[in-house]
Scaffold this active site. Structure first.
Site: not given
Ligand code: NAP
Ligand code: G4F
Length: 351
Positions: A11, A13-14, A126, A128, A152, A182
């Site tokens: 459910t 984004q990815d 990630s 991170e 995290y 992404h």
């Molecule tokens: P997202 O939109 O927040 O989606 C997270 C998904 O995990 C949702 O379907 C959520 O379900 C599910 N979830 C949360 N808690 C859970 C649990 N206890 N058991 C089973 N499912 C659970 O995240 P995303 O951006 O698609 O990212 C996908 C994955 O890539 C995540 O693991 C994230 O940490 C990792 N990641 C993301 C990025 C990025 O930039 N997007 C980068 C690096 C790594 P609900 O809809 O019910 O909340």
């Molecule tokens: O958009 P963010 O919350 O993403 P963050 O922390 O980089 O994490 C995302 O990318 C990770 C991969 O590197 C994933 F693993 C993770 O699941 C997630 O998808 O914040 C980006 C930057 C941070 O430095 C934050 O401090 O933006 C800065 N920021 C500044 N103002 C803010 C805000 N972030 C959020 N969310 N909200 C603000 O108002």
């Protein structure tokens, strides 16, 4: 023979983009969802895949539900995308985050090891996990040491190491995708890019007049989510499992996102944006830049969408949505939709 894939976190984004991509590759797709008081299938509805996925109720905190999901779906590949994915929230809920993001991955690995060690596993790792390492500008690689600065990232690093341990110790085909940020129009509104593009659209339409943000100087390597899910799949088609950085190789600041989004709508961000200390984290990653040469060499993965195209397309999508909403149109995310009953797989009564 049709391949079968199980996606945890379908459910999100990815999960939504990956489900669409795998369905286009003619996979049979199974996805786990969590029961919530309000339906949360809007992304799958937006991509028109909601009734093409077999849904299984499972939680990464609940080993029994994972065991059942893998037993019922009999997948060739598992994509473990489920996570508490918001870094900021991990400081408020460190134990839950560790349980879902760290131990959750361990549960998936254990289920595979005990049921069918031939299942291939993708683990959503990630950027991170690197934290604030030196010489970022050269580009972080699979060899760069990792020093997380959030609960995290600590949970994700535990999962990353476990994947390597199960690969080397038990011979599982398990791969870590070290994905850098992404984004897309389907990104959660709490993440900074979408928070900005959504607010810019609302401000330009007169629906709000301020935006509060935290650290404007933080820099990230931002790419387009639909391209990144293809890399996940490619990693699992190789002869040998390994870990891969997926990134664009360029970093931009939060302020760059602001300038790009607001300029695309012809407005001056400085009139509307204030810095709110509550949005700052106890520790933050200052800068991330990835080097995905290994992914390019091993499976010819390249990002195609530029930062400017990405932020402008997200801003345009938010603007379009708010414009049409003003005109009275109803969207999937306004009127929560639910898949048809036939796509839910349940345990049912004992035979
Ligand atoms: P997202 O939109 O927040 O989606 C997270 C998904 O995990 C949702 O379907 C959520 O379900 C599910 N979830 C949360 N808690 C859970 C649990 N206890 N058991 C089973 N499912 C659970 O995240 P995303 O951006 O698609 O990212 C996908 C994955 O890539 C995540 O693991 C994230 O940490 C990792 N990641 C993301 C990025 C990025 O930039 N997007 C980068 C690096 C790594 P609900 O809809 O019910 O909340
Ligand atoms: O958009 P963010 O919350 O993403 P963050 O922390 O980089 O994490 C995302 O990318 C990770 C991969 O590197 C994933 F693993 C993770 O699941 C997630 O998808 O914040 C980006 C930057 C941070 O430095 C934050 O401090 O933006 C800065 N920021 C500044 N103002 C803010 C805000 N972030 C959020 N969310 N909200 C603000 O108002």
């Amino acid at each position: 023979m049709t391949k079968r894939a199980l996606i945890t976190g379908v459910t999100g984004q990815d999960g939504a983009y990956l489900a669409k991509f795998l369905l286009d590759q003619e996979y049979e797709v199974f996805g786990t969802y969590r029961r919530s008081s309000t339906p949360n299938f809007w992304r799958l509805d937006a991509l028109a895949v909601i009734d093409k996925i077999n849904f299984l109720h499972a939680d990464l905190n609940d080993m029994a539900s994972l065991l059942e999901a893998v037993t019922v779906s009999e997948p060739d590949e598992i994509y473990n995308l489920g996570a508490q994915s918001f870094v900021g929230a991990s400081f408020e809920a460190p134990l839950l985050t560790g349980d879902v993001d760290g131990l959750g991955a361990a549960r998936v690995l254990e289920v595979v090891r005990s049921i069918n060690p031939k299942i291939r596993i993708y683990q959503a790792s990630s950027s991170e996990i690197y934290g604030n390492v030196a010489n970022v500008e050269r580009g972080l690689t699979e060899e760069t040491p990792m020093l997380p600065v959030s609960p995290y990232a600590a949970g994700k690093l535990y999962a990353y190491n476990l994947v390597r341990i199960y690969r080397e110790g038990y011979g599982l085909f398990a791969a870590n995708g070290i994905l850098f940020n992404h984004e897309s129009p389907l990104r959660g509104l709490e993440f900074v890019t979408r928070k900005i593009t959504n607010a810019a659209a609302q401000i330009s339409l007169g629906l709000r007049n301020k935006l509060e943000l935290g650290n404007l100087e933080a820099r990230r390597d931002w790419g387009f989510a639909a391209e990144y899910v293809q890399a996940m799949w490619k990693m699992l088609q190789l002869d040998k499992p390994s870990d891969y950085v997926i990134a664009t190789g360029l970093s931009y600041s939060v302020q760059d996102v602001l300038v790009t989004a607001f300029e695309s709508l012809g407005i001056d961000w400085q009139k509307y944006v204030t810095v709110d200390k509550r949005q700052m984290r106890p520790l933050d990653v200052h800068n991330l830049v990835g080097d995905s040469s290994k992914a390019k060499a091993d499976f010819d993965w390249n990002p195609a969408t530029s930062f400017k195209e990405l932020i402008e397309s997200m801003t345009a999508a938010d603007y379009d949505r708010w414009r049409r909403r003003i005109d009275g149109e109803v969207f999937p995310w306004d009127a929560p939709s639910y898949p048809s009953e036939s796509v839910f797989l349940t345990r049912g009564p004992q035979k």
